[in-house]
Design a protein around this motif. Structure first.
Motif, mmCIF file in Angstrom:
data_model
loop_
_atom_site.group_PDB
_atom_site.id
_atom_site.type_symbol
_atom_site.label_atom_id
_atom_site.label_comp_id
_atom_site.label_asym_id
_atom_site.label_seq_id
_atom_site.Cartn_x
_atom_site.Cartn_y
_atom_site.Cartn_z
ATOM 1 N N ASP A 299 8.790 -56.315 -78.404
ATOM 2 C CA ASP A 299 9.197 -57.546 -77.743
ATOM 3 C C ASP A 299 9.180 -57.312 -76.237
ATOM 4 O OD1 ASP A 299 9.806 -59.087 -80.075
ATOM 5 O OD2 ASP A 299 11.695 -57.993 -80.282
ATOM 6 N N LYS B 175 11.191 -58.522 -72.889
ATOM 7 C CA LYS B 175 12.417 -59.185 -72.470
ATOM 8 C C LYS B 175 12.088 -60.465 -71.703
ATOM 9 C CE LYS B 175 16.729 -58.310 -70.074
ATOM 10 N NZ LYS B 175 17.532 -57.358 -69.328
ATOM 11 N N GLY B 176 12.710 -61.567 -72.144
ATOM 12 C CA GLY B 176 12.529 -62.844 -71.470
ATOM 13 C C GLY B 176 11.254 -63.586 -71.833
#
Length: 109
Positions: A24, A26-27
């Motif tokens: 993933d 972040k954001g």
């Protein structure tokens, strides 16, 4: 759709790559950071998060544009682009994969 010349097409370096890791970012709701083996290890950023779970991607053999100019997305430099097909409204996205095994880094021509 705009036509390109055959010489333009010859400039595109399509390669087989295997997804080794998926993280993933972040954001980022739509992006994954993928570590791939395309005959060499590299990272690409791909907007496929809403269509694939991370564990579905590991080990998948995909097609990438290997000689695309690097681009920074969410602070990560992407070294290539994976190829995928999508519906016109982008409600469905499917990765281009191979039907038989071939070594990572193999040139597509």
């Amino acid at each position: 759709m705009e036509n390109i010349t055959f010489d333009d097409f010859l400039k595109i370096d399509l390669r087989v790559a295997e997804i080794k890791a998926c993280e993933d970012i972040k954001g980022a709701d739509k992006l994954y950071k993928l570590t791939i083996d395309a005959g060499e290890t590299r990272e690409i950023v791909a907007g496929i998060k809403q269509f694939y779970k991370k564990d579905e991607l590991i080990g998948k053999k995909i097609v990438i544009v290997a000689n695309l100019e690097p681009k920074k997305l969410k602070g990560i430099t992407s070294h290539g682009m994976l190829l995928a097909a999508s519906t016109e409204d982008k409600s469905s996205v499917v990765l281009l994969t191979l039907d038989k095994d071939i070594p990572n880094g193999s040139k597509i021509s």
